[in-house]
Design a protein around this motif. Structure first.
Motif, PDB file in Angstrom:
ATOM      1  N   LEU A 186       1.682   1.427   0.047  1.00  0.00           N
ATOM      2  CA  LEU A 186       0.580   1.204   0.985  1.00  0.00           C
ATOM      3  C   LEU A 186       0.449  -0.276   1.350  1.00  0.00           C
ATOM      4  O   LEU A 186       0.139  -0.617   2.494  1.00  0.00           O
ATOM      5  N   ALA A 187       0.689  -1.140   0.366  1.00  0.00           N
ATOM      6  CA  ALA A 187       0.611  -2.581   0.623  1.00  0.00           C
ATOM      7  C   ALA A 187       1.678  -2.993   1.643  1.00  0.00           C
ATOM      8  O   ALA A 187       1.404  -3.780   2.562  1.00  0.00           O
ATOM      9  N   TRP A 188       2.878  -2.472   1.489  1.00  0.00           N
ATOM     10  CA  TRP A 188       3.955  -2.788   2.442  1.00  0.00           C
ATOM     11  C   TRP A 188       3.634  -2.237   3.830  1.00  0.00           C
ATOM     12  O   TRP A 188       3.870  -2.899   4.841  1.00  0.00           O
ATOM     13  N   MET A 189       3.110  -1.030   3.870  1.00  0.00           N
ATOM     14  CA  MET A 189       2.760  -0.430   5.157  1.00  0.00           C
ATOM     15  C   MET A 189       1.710  -1.257   5.891  1.00  0.00           C
ATOM     16  O   MET A 189       1.795  -1.481   7.100  1.00  0.00           O
ATOM     17  N   GLU A 190       0.733  -1.720   5.124  1.00  0.00           N
ATOM     18  CA  GLU A 190      -0.319  -2.535   5.734  1.00  0.00           C
ATOM     19  C   GLU A 190       0.237  -3.871   6.209  1.00  0.00           C
ATOM     20  O   GLU A 190      -0.127  -4.368   7.281  1.00  0.00           O
ATOM     21  N   GLU A 191       1.163  -4.440   5.440  1.00  0.00           N
ATOM     22  CA  GLU A 191       1.727  -5.742   5.777  1.00  0.00           C
ATOM     23  C   GLU A 191       2.548  -5.697   7.057  1.00  0.00           C
ATOM     24  O   GLU A 191       2.457  -6.603   7.901  1.00  0.00           O
ATOM     25  N   ILE A 192       3.353  -4.652   7.211  1.00  0.00           N
ATOM     26  CA  ILE A 192       4.195  -4.584   8.406  1.00  0.00           C
ATOM     27  C   ILE A 192       3.620  -3.636   9.471  1.00  0.00           C
ATOM     28  O   ILE A 192       4.262  -3.377  10.484  1.00  0.00           O
ATOM     29  N   ARG A 193       2.416  -3.149   9.217  1.00  0.00           N
ATOM     30  CA  ARG A 193       1.671  -2.341  10.189  1.00  0.00           C
ATOM     31  C   ARG A 193       2.463  -1.111  10.624  1.00  0.00           C
ATOM     32  O   ARG A 193       2.803  -0.926  11.795  1.00  0.00           O
ATOM     33  N   ILE A 194       2.765  -0.285   9.640  1.00  0.00           N
ATOM     34  CA  ILE A 194       3.506   0.941   9.886  1.00  0.00           C
ATOM     35  C   ILE A 194       2.968   2.001   8.936  1.00  0.00           C
ATOM     36  O   ILE A 194       2.349   1.670   7.914  1.00  0.00           O
ATOM     37  N   ASN A 244      -3.308  10.686  -3.864  1.00  0.00           N
ATOM     38  CA  ASN A 244      -4.475   9.961  -4.389  1.00  0.00           C
ATOM     39  C   ASN A 244      -4.266   9.469  -5.826  1.00  0.00           C
ATOM     40  O   ASN A 244      -5.107   9.647  -6.700  1.00  0.00           O
ATOM     41  N   ASN A 245      -3.096   8.848  -6.033  1.00  0.00           N
ATOM     42  CA  ASN A 245      -2.807   8.262  -7.343  1.00  0.00           C
ATOM     43  C   ASN A 245      -2.012   6.986  -7.104  1.00  0.00           C
ATOM     44  O   ASN A 245      -0.794   7.034  -6.943  1.00  0.00           O
ATOM     45  N   PRO A 246      -2.675   5.832  -7.058  1.00  0.00           N
ATOM     46  CA  PRO A 246      -2.009   4.582  -6.704  1.00  0.00           C
ATOM     47  C   PRO A 246      -0.892   4.173  -7.650  1.00  0.00           C
ATOM     48  O   PRO A 246      -0.006   3.404  -7.277  1.00  0.00           O
ATOM     49  N   ASN A 247      -0.891   4.684  -8.860  1.00  0.00           N
ATOM     50  CA  ASN A 247       0.132   4.303  -9.833  1.00  0.00           C
ATOM     51  C   ASN A 247       1.299   5.290  -9.910  1.00  0.00           C
ATOM     52  O   ASN A 247       2.247   5.067 -10.660  1.00  0.00           O
ATOM     53  N   LEU A 248       1.226   6.346  -9.126  1.00  0.00           N
ATOM     54  CA  LEU A 248       2.285   7.349  -9.162  1.00  0.00           C
ATOM     55  C   LEU A 248       3.559   6.800  -8.517  1.00  0.00           C
ATOM     56  O   LEU A 248       3.518   6.196  -7.445  1.00  0.00           O
ATOM     57  N   GLU A 249       4.687   6.989  -9.186  1.00  0.00           N
ATOM     58  CA  GLU A 249       5.952   6.512  -8.645  1.00  0.00           C
ATOM     59  C   GLU A 249       6.376   7.345  -7.439  1.00  0.00           C
ATOM     60  O   GLU A 249       6.148   8.564  -7.386  1.00  0.00           O
TER      61      GLU A 249
END
Length: 221
Positions: free
Chosen positions: A24-32, A56-61
């Motif tokens: 999610l962090a990468w998606m937000e960074e590159i807006r995708i 809905n589990n931020p730590n799930l691989e």
């Protein structure tokens, strides 16, 4: 116009050991809203933000999620047309590019593919568009070109679609190098061609043109 030439190197692949939070962090960074997943060079599918929010589990691989669109890829030597076709079949905004050994090389976004497709169809070139309707059995690009060239015009590009109301008919969309269509239309009609639509542009070389808008108009979407 091979797929490899349009890989977007700004989009990184996720590893199966990366977690949902990182994705999610990468998606937000590159807006995708979608990223490819790769495991030791093997394409494992796409993961979307909707999927991550559903889990809905931020730590799930990522490797423990059911990724989507495993077949949403093209080989590196395929034409950009194939990229658009695969994207449409999978309803995806991204297509992976693999070599013939199925090794992951990168991805192409639909924004990049449409831009490349637009360039290949001479959408940005000044000129008019004319749409013909005919039976598939009557179609001959040689004859159409001959008629148009008799008016000192050239066909820059063409596109054929099946008539949704009659699958025995096709619509032939032609981009011409002339702005003025009056004489060309008259000659086409004199030779028995049925014109169902046309788009005649203003002769303003400095006017800004909307690339995506022109593409959609050209494809009659």
């Amino acid at each position: 116009m091979q797929a490899y030439d349009f890989i977007n190197n700004l989009i990184p692949p996720l590893k199966v050991t990366d977690n949902a939070k990182k994705a999610l962090a990468w998606m937000e960074e590159i807006r995708i809203n979608v990223l490819p997943v790769v495991d030791d060079g093997e394409f494992k599918g796409l993961v979307t933000d909707d999927l991550i929010y559903t889990v809905n589990n931020p730590n799930l691989e990522i490797g423990k999620m059911e990724t989507e669109s495993l077949a949403c890829f093209v080989y590196q030597d395929k034409h950009i047309y194939d990229v658009l076709r695969v994207a449409s079949e999978h309803h995806s905004n991204m297509v992976a590019v693999l070599d013939r050994d199925l090794r992951y090389l990168g991805v192409i976004t639909m924004e990049d593919a449409i831009a490349a497709f637009t360039d290949s169809l001479s959408i940005q070139a000044q000129g008019a568009v004319v749409v013909l309707s005919m039976f598939m059995t009557d179609y001959s690009m040689y004859e159409i070109s001959r008629v148009i060239e008799s008016e000192n015009a050239k066909i820059l590009s063409s596109f054929i679609t099946v008539d949704p109301l009659d699958d025995s008919k096709i619509k032939v969309t032609l981009k011409l190098d002339k702005v003025e269509l009056r004489h060309i239309k008259a000659t086409l009609e004199r030779f028995g061609y049925r014109i169902i639509d046309h788009y005649q542009e203003e002769n303003e070389p400095d006017r800004e043109q909307d690339r995506i808008g022109n593409l959609l108009r050209f494809l009659d979407i």
